[in-house]
Design a protein around this motif. Structure first.
Motif, PDB file in Angstrom:
ATOM      1  N   VAL A  18       0.819  -1.137  -0.094  1.00 47.29           N
ATOM      2  CA  VAL A  18      -0.057   0.057  -0.050  1.00 47.29           C
ATOM      3  C   VAL A  18       0.751   1.063  -0.025  1.00 47.29           C
ATOM      4  O   VAL A  18       1.993   1.433   0.733  1.00 47.29           O
ATOM      5  CB  VAL A  18      -0.890   0.007   1.172  1.00 47.29           C
ATOM      6  CG1 VAL A  18      -1.726   1.529   1.233  1.00 47.29           C
ATOM      7  CG2 VAL A  18      -2.010  -1.287   1.249  1.00 47.29           C
ATOM      8  N   ASP A  35      -3.559   5.180  -1.432  1.00 45.02           N
ATOM      9  CA  ASP A  35      -4.240   4.024  -1.839  1.00 45.02           C
ATOM     10  C   ASP A  35      -5.502   3.416  -1.210  1.00 45.02           C
ATOM     11  O   ASP A  35      -5.665   3.680   0.119  1.00 45.02           O
ATOM     12  CB  ASP A  35      -3.243   3.049  -1.856  1.00 45.02           C
ATOM     13  CG  ASP A  35      -2.207   3.053  -3.174  1.00 45.02           C
ATOM     14  OD1 ASP A  35      -2.467   4.017  -3.972  1.00 45.02           O
ATOM     15  OD2 ASP A  35      -1.305   2.170  -3.301  1.00 45.02           O
ATOM     16  N   TYR A  59      -7.782   0.146  -6.303  1.00 45.23           N
ATOM     17  CA  TYR A  59      -7.100  -1.088  -6.737  1.00 45.23           C
ATOM     18  C   TYR A  59      -8.046  -1.985  -7.561  1.00 45.23           C
ATOM     19  O   TYR A  59      -7.671  -2.555  -8.655  1.00 45.23           O
ATOM     20  CB  TYR A  59      -6.637  -2.034  -5.710  1.00 45.23           C
ATOM     21  CG  TYR A  59      -5.432  -1.548  -4.885  1.00 45.23           C
ATOM     22  CD1 TYR A  59      -4.361  -0.890  -5.533  1.00 45.23           C
ATOM     23  CD2 TYR A  59      -5.314  -2.064  -3.623  1.00 45.23           C
ATOM     24  CE1 TYR A  59      -3.665  -0.242  -4.451  1.00 45.23           C
ATOM     25  CE2 TYR A  59      -4.426  -1.446  -2.611  1.00 45.23           C
ATOM     26  CZ  TYR A  59      -3.286  -0.702  -3.353  1.00 45.23           C
ATOM     27  OH  TYR A  59      -2.363  -0.105  -2.393  1.00 45.23           O
ATOM     28  N   LEU A  74      -6.602   1.626   5.053  1.00 50.85           N
ATOM     29  CA  LEU A  74      -5.361   1.197   4.790  1.00 50.85           C
ATOM     30  C   LEU A  74      -4.091   1.970   5.263  1.00 50.85           C
ATOM     31  O   LEU A  74      -4.101   3.052   5.233  1.00 50.85           O
ATOM     32  CB  LEU A  74      -5.326   0.939   3.159  1.00 50.85           C
ATOM     33  CG  LEU A  74      -6.221   0.235   2.336  1.00 50.85           C
ATOM     34  CD1 LEU A  74      -5.958   0.309   1.012  1.00 50.85           C
ATOM     35  CD2 LEU A  74      -6.455  -1.249   3.134  1.00 50.85           C
ATOM     36  N   ILE A  82      -1.323  -6.048   0.585  1.00 52.32           N
ATOM     37  CA  ILE A  82      -2.612  -6.435   0.212  1.00 52.32           C
ATOM     38  C   ILE A  82      -2.592  -7.499  -1.140  1.00 52.32           C
ATOM     39  O   ILE A  82      -1.505  -7.446  -1.912  1.00 52.32           O
ATOM     40  CB  ILE A  82      -3.293  -5.209  -0.462  1.00 52.32           C
ATOM     41  CG1 ILE A  82      -3.549  -4.119   0.741  1.00 52.32           C
ATOM     42  CG2 ILE A  82      -4.480  -5.510  -1.186  1.00 52.32           C
ATOM     43  CD1 ILE A  82      -4.389  -4.594   1.460  1.00 52.32           C
TER      44      ILE A  82
END
Length: 393
Positions: free
Chosen positions: A5, A9, A14, A37, A43
């Motif tokens: 991350v 983000d 994503y 996050l 991730i």
């Protein structure tokens, strides 16, 4: 595929960047709070693998991205420590590769180890699929229970209750693989959109109920029980006709649905086939499968067997009205004959219908003498996969 991350983000970002449904990313990261996050957090992005590319003279991230027809931002996300303005010749850059082909190689003898290897690979690419253990076999092998979807509406599928019907395991494994591919690539599967199936139904799949027996048929007897199984097999080392578990008990004649009647007309001692055991649910495999159903409250159950190109959907008049509707639909999409009653008792679907009054089906794939040859695989898979998809609708 793992990414790290960056500041700002989000999982939604994503999802848009990798063209993967957000729910699949969320479910691939069950320990991550999607609303908070943290930079540096790892991730999982499902449906991708990573390749390494050596930087050549004149290469840039934009040039590398254009060569693969991908967004350069994918490379920036995957390579946060790479300075895009100062690439060095020989430097290695991570390249995301979308998975669009099958992992499961189903056209070969398919024993427990092959299944285990394929499950491991599928889990690494599709971490939103979950692996549990329903129980263990006589020899201690796990009965894997693979889950796709999280809805309270649940459908149970299983294969290889009978050892020499092992071809049903790669049938079910390939179906899982096709379903996973359809989800991450936002496709339909056999004409049915995949993502609504995932959000509306939880699939439980036990691809190999009798791993000891399957290994016996395909690989011969293990040393620790070699003398015993050869004796049960009347001195023969040819185990191609073996249906039972490693103790010579037919696992699909082990459930308390008129077991007391069925036992009067079946073998009275361990055998390569048809021996119901000395008591119902005496075997660890059948106890595990019974406990699974009791715990999970499944709405439907489908057991894959061979052979006959037909399926059985009733038991003693205890099946609900919904079963007939489903049987007609399954027959239409698969081309298999729907048979309501047969002169048989104490099978898994018999007990499921008796105990829970819910739709249960025994699917007899293919035609001929067991074990059916791999040359029938494509034809069997086409019929089975269409039926299995519609069981999830």
């Amino acid at each position: 595929m793992k990414i790290r991350v960056r500041k700002g983000d989000t999982l939604w970002h994503y999802s848009q960047l990798f063209h993967i449904p957000l729910v699949l990313i969320v479910d691939s990261n069950p320990d991550v709070n999607p609303n908070t996050l943290k930079p540096g957090e790892i991730i999982e992005i499902p449906g991708f693998t990573v390749a390494l590319q050596k930087v050549g003279k004149g290469d840039t991230l934009w040039k590398l991205a254009a060569a693969r027809n991908i967004n350069v931002n994918l490379l920036l996300v995957l390579n946060p420590d790479v300075d895009p303005n100062q690439l060095q010749v020989g430097q290695k850059v991570q390249i995301p590769e979308r998975v669009t082909t099958f992992i499961v190689n189903s056209k070969k003898p398919y024993d427990f180890q092959q299944m285990k290897t394929d499950i491991h690979q599928l889990l690494s690419i599709y971490p939103f699929m979950r692996r549990r253990k329903a129980g263990t076999s006589v020899l201690g092998l796990p009965l894997y229970d693979l889950r796709i979807g999280k809805s309270d509406r649940k459908v149970q599928m299983n294969a290889s209750f009978h050892a020499n019907e092992w071809i049903t395991t790669p049938i079910l494994m390939r179906f899982l693989n096709e379903y996973l591919l359809a989800l991450t690539n936002q496709l339909v599967i056999k004409g049915v959109p995949a993502l609504p199936l995932y959000t509306n139904t939880q699939l439980s799949a036990v691809p190999m109920v009798d791993p000891d027996g399957v290994n016996l048929v395909l690989n011969g007897p293990p040393l620790e029980v070699e003398k015993e199984v050869i004796a049960i097999n009347k001195g023969s080392r040819d185990f191609s006709g073996w249906k039972a578990n490693i103790r010579g008990v037919d696992l699909n004649k082990q459930f308390p649905a008129n077991w007391e009647f069925e036992v009067t007309r079946k073998p009275k001692r361990p055998s390569s086939r048809d021996f119901p055991g000395y008591a119902p649910l005496s075997e660890p495999e059948t106890k595990a499968m019974a406990d699974l159903v009791k715990k999970e409250n499944f709405d439907r159950l489908l057991a894959l067997h061979t052979q006959g190109k037909e399926f059985y959907w009733g038991y003693e008049g205890l099946e609900p009205p919904e079963s007939e509707q489903l049987a007609n639909q399954f027959s239409r999409v698969s081309g298999y004959k729907a048979v309501r009653y047969v002169d048989s008792h104490c099978g898994y679907k018999d007990w499921f219908i008796q105990e829970f009054r819910k739709p249960g089906f025994t699917i007899e794939l293919g035609e001929g003498q067991n074990p059916l040859p791999l040359s029938q695989f494509d034809e069997m898979y086409e019929a089975a996969s269409r039926l299995l998809v519609h069981s999830l609708v």
